[in-house]
Motif scaffolding. Structure first.
Motif, PDB file in Angstrom:
ATOM      1  N   GLN A  29     140.704 -21.409 -92.621  1.00  0.00           N
ATOM      2  CA  GLN A  29     141.976 -20.920 -92.094  1.00  0.00           C
ATOM      3  C   GLN A  29     143.129 -21.256 -93.031  1.00  0.00           C
ATOM      4  OE1 GLN A  29     141.881 -22.782 -88.204  1.00  0.00           O
ATOM      5  NE2 GLN A  29     141.257 -20.870 -87.244  1.00  0.00           N
ATOM      6  N   ASP A  59     144.104 -12.577 -82.449  1.00  0.00           N
ATOM      7  CA  ASP A  59     143.111 -13.361 -83.193  1.00  0.00           C
ATOM      8  C   ASP A  59     141.763 -13.080 -82.540  1.00  0.00           C
ATOM      9  OD1 ASP A  59     141.364 -15.236 -84.253  1.00  0.00           O
ATOM     10  OD2 ASP A  59     142.837 -16.854 -84.290  1.00  0.00           O
ATOM     11  N   CYS A  62     138.506 -16.394 -81.694  1.00  0.00           N
ATOM     12  CA  CYS A  62     139.374 -17.573 -81.807  1.00  0.00           C
ATOM     13  C   CYS A  62     138.633 -18.874 -81.547  1.00  0.00           C
ATOM     14  CB  CYS A  62     140.552 -17.457 -80.847  1.00  0.00           C
ATOM     15  SG  CYS A  62     140.066 -17.513 -79.086  1.00  0.00           S
ATOM     16  N   LEU A  71     145.825 -19.620 -86.712  1.00  0.00           N
ATOM     17  CA  LEU A  71     146.232 -18.393 -87.400  1.00  0.00           C
ATOM     18  C   LEU A  71     147.479 -17.787 -86.778  1.00  0.00           C
ATOM     19  CD1 LEU A  71     142.754 -16.695 -87.990  1.00  0.00           C
ATOM     20  CD2 LEU A  71     144.023 -18.243 -89.498  1.00  0.00           C
ATOM     21  N   VAL A  72     147.525 -17.727 -85.450  1.00  0.00           N
ATOM     22  CA  VAL A  72     148.700 -17.135 -84.812  1.00  0.00           C
ATOM     23  C   VAL A  72     149.921 -18.034 -85.009  1.00  0.00           C
ATOM     24  CG1 VAL A  72     147.397 -15.779 -83.149  1.00  0.00           C
ATOM     25  CG2 VAL A  72     148.073 -18.113 -82.558  1.00  0.00           C
ATOM     26  N   LEU A  97     144.446 -13.762 -77.715  1.00  0.00           N
ATOM     27  CA  LEU A  97     143.290 -14.439 -78.301  1.00  0.00           C
ATOM     28  C   LEU A  97     142.009 -13.898 -77.685  1.00  0.00           C
ATOM     29  CD1 LEU A  97     144.482 -18.163 -78.400  1.00  0.00           C
ATOM     30  CD2 LEU A  97     144.784 -16.373 -80.115  1.00  0.00           C
ATOM     31  N   CYS A 146     143.977 -10.971 -86.908  1.00  0.00           N
ATOM     32  CA  CYS A 146     143.371 -12.016 -87.724  1.00  0.00           C
ATOM     33  C   CYS A 146     141.971 -12.305 -87.192  1.00  0.00           C
ATOM     34  CB  CYS A 146     144.202 -13.299 -87.682  1.00  0.00           C
ATOM     35  SG  CYS A 146     145.884 -13.133 -88.295  1.00  0.00           S
ATOM     36  N   SER A 148     138.911 -15.257 -88.304  1.00  0.00           N
ATOM     37  CA  SER A 148     138.469 -16.295 -89.236  1.00  0.00           C
ATOM     38  C   SER A 148     137.093 -16.809 -88.843  1.00  0.00           C
ATOM     39  CB  SER A 148     139.467 -17.460 -89.234  1.00  0.00           C
ATOM     40  OG  SER A 148     138.965 -18.563 -89.973  1.00  0.00           O
TER      41      SER A 148
END
Length: 361
Positions: A29, A59, A62, A71-72, A97, A146, A148
């Protein structure tokens, strides 16, 4: 065969939970941070007309624990900084999320409450349970997506293997070596189908000119530099020892598939370009060796990281075998008689792929 419901990280806050064993994911991240900040600078720039006073950030995958809001939070802080720099009021922010229904959303919701209390522009937050291989949001509603350390997880085990009853990891090393190209191709085919679908779905949900920043665990090239994708392969090695000891049944082991594929940068780029909904603004390939060595540095860290990622899948398929799994894993780490684990750590082509994408208008 894996199902959506079983693919989730170990829940709670205990010693073997994902929340306590996700430092590797945190490092991933951190590598996304500058790309997210650059995206926010574009979206909130003085010449941008994209936001119209509001921004919706999602995200996907999450999970839970300290990384769930990373990320947020990066995006929100970047919005603050950009608006302060331009001396303009910040937009209203909606944070959403997503993860699979069995995710530990109780912890996530508590974190979201804290986020709303500490960040002035955040006026709406929510959780969206479901697979990101299906529609999650209304059309043209998202500005930034996003994801990750999640897209290497597949929607299911490759049907070419399950349908033909081809084990992903045979206990016989010679057979395993011969089948490796077939297994690798089956996983690559499933990843292509899933990632293509992911791009198509997000293209419908993002506004015109919307952005995505994603990272996933992959490999450096299409050349198979390692006998197996490291962590799922280690799990399979441990389970195969348990087969030889009679702890688990070989037929049960042969039907066990971890729905994970580590694509190469070339694979990812090719799929994005062929699907056509997004342009690649930037792609980075990072070497995660330092974080990987840290995760495997002691028997306890080694076992806890494996359990955080794979215990739900193992238990659903084999039942409650975790005491024996832990014992075997610790021996695997401490003895490693043929040096196979150390060899794989040295030879692995594992990489972190980070990509910034813009929806083609």
């Amino acid at each position: 065969m894996a199902s959506e419901q079983m693919v989730h990280m170990s829940q709670g806050q205990g010693e073997t939970s994902y929340a306590r064993n996700s430092s590797f994911q945190k490092a991933e991240q951190n590598r996304m941070k500058s790309l997210i900040e650059a995206v926010i600078a574009d979206l909130c720039g003085s010449s941008s007309t994209l936001l119209h006073g509001k921004v919706v950030i999602a995200d996907l995958g999450c999970s839970s624990g300290p990384n769930a809001l990373a990320l947020v939070s990066t995006a929100i802080n970047a919005i603050h900084s950009q608006c302060l720099h331009l001396q303009q009021p910040p937009p209203e922010v909606c944070v959403l999320l997503n993860d699979l229904p069995d995710n530990d959303f109780n912890t996530v919701v508590k974190s979201l409450v804290t986020l709303r209390q500490s960040k002035d522009p955040v006026v709406l937050t929510g959780v969206i349970p479901g697979s990101f291989y299906e529609r999650l949001f209304t059309s043209d509603s998202l500005h930034l997506v996003c994801a990750s350390n999640s897209l290497q997880w597949l929607s299911k085990a490759p049907e070419d293997l399950t349908r033909n009853r081809i084990p992903a990891f045979d206990t016989d090393e010679h057979v395993r070596h011969e089948r490796l190209p077939i297994v690798r191709e089956a996983y690559a085919h499933q990843f292509r189908e899933d990632f293509t679908l992911f791009l198509q779905l997000r293209a419908k949900e993002l506004v015109s000119g919307g952005r995505m920043v994603i990272s996933l665990v992959g490999t450096r090239s299409n050349v198979i530099a390692s006998k197996f994708f490291l962590f799922p392969g280690i799990v399979a090695q441990i389970l195969s020892v348990m087969v030889t000891e009679g702890v688990i049944d070989k037929e049960k082991f042969d039907s066990f598939y971890v729905p994970v594929h580590g694509p190469s940068g070339e694979e990812v780029r090719e799929i994005i370009e062929e699907e056509g909904s997004f342009s690649i603004r930037e792609m980075r390939v990072h070497d995660p060796t330092t974080e990987m060595n840290t995760a495997l540095s002691t028997p306890r860290k080694f076992v806890n990281n494996l359990r955080a990622l794979f215990e739900p899948i193992i238990v659903q398929h084999f039942g409650d075998i975790m005491d024996e799994f832990v014992r075997t894993a610790e021996l695997h780490w401490s003895l490693d008689p043929d040096g196979s684990l150390q060899e794989e750590r040295a030879r692995t082509s594992r990489a972190t792929l980070v990509v910034s994408l813009a929806k083609v208008s």
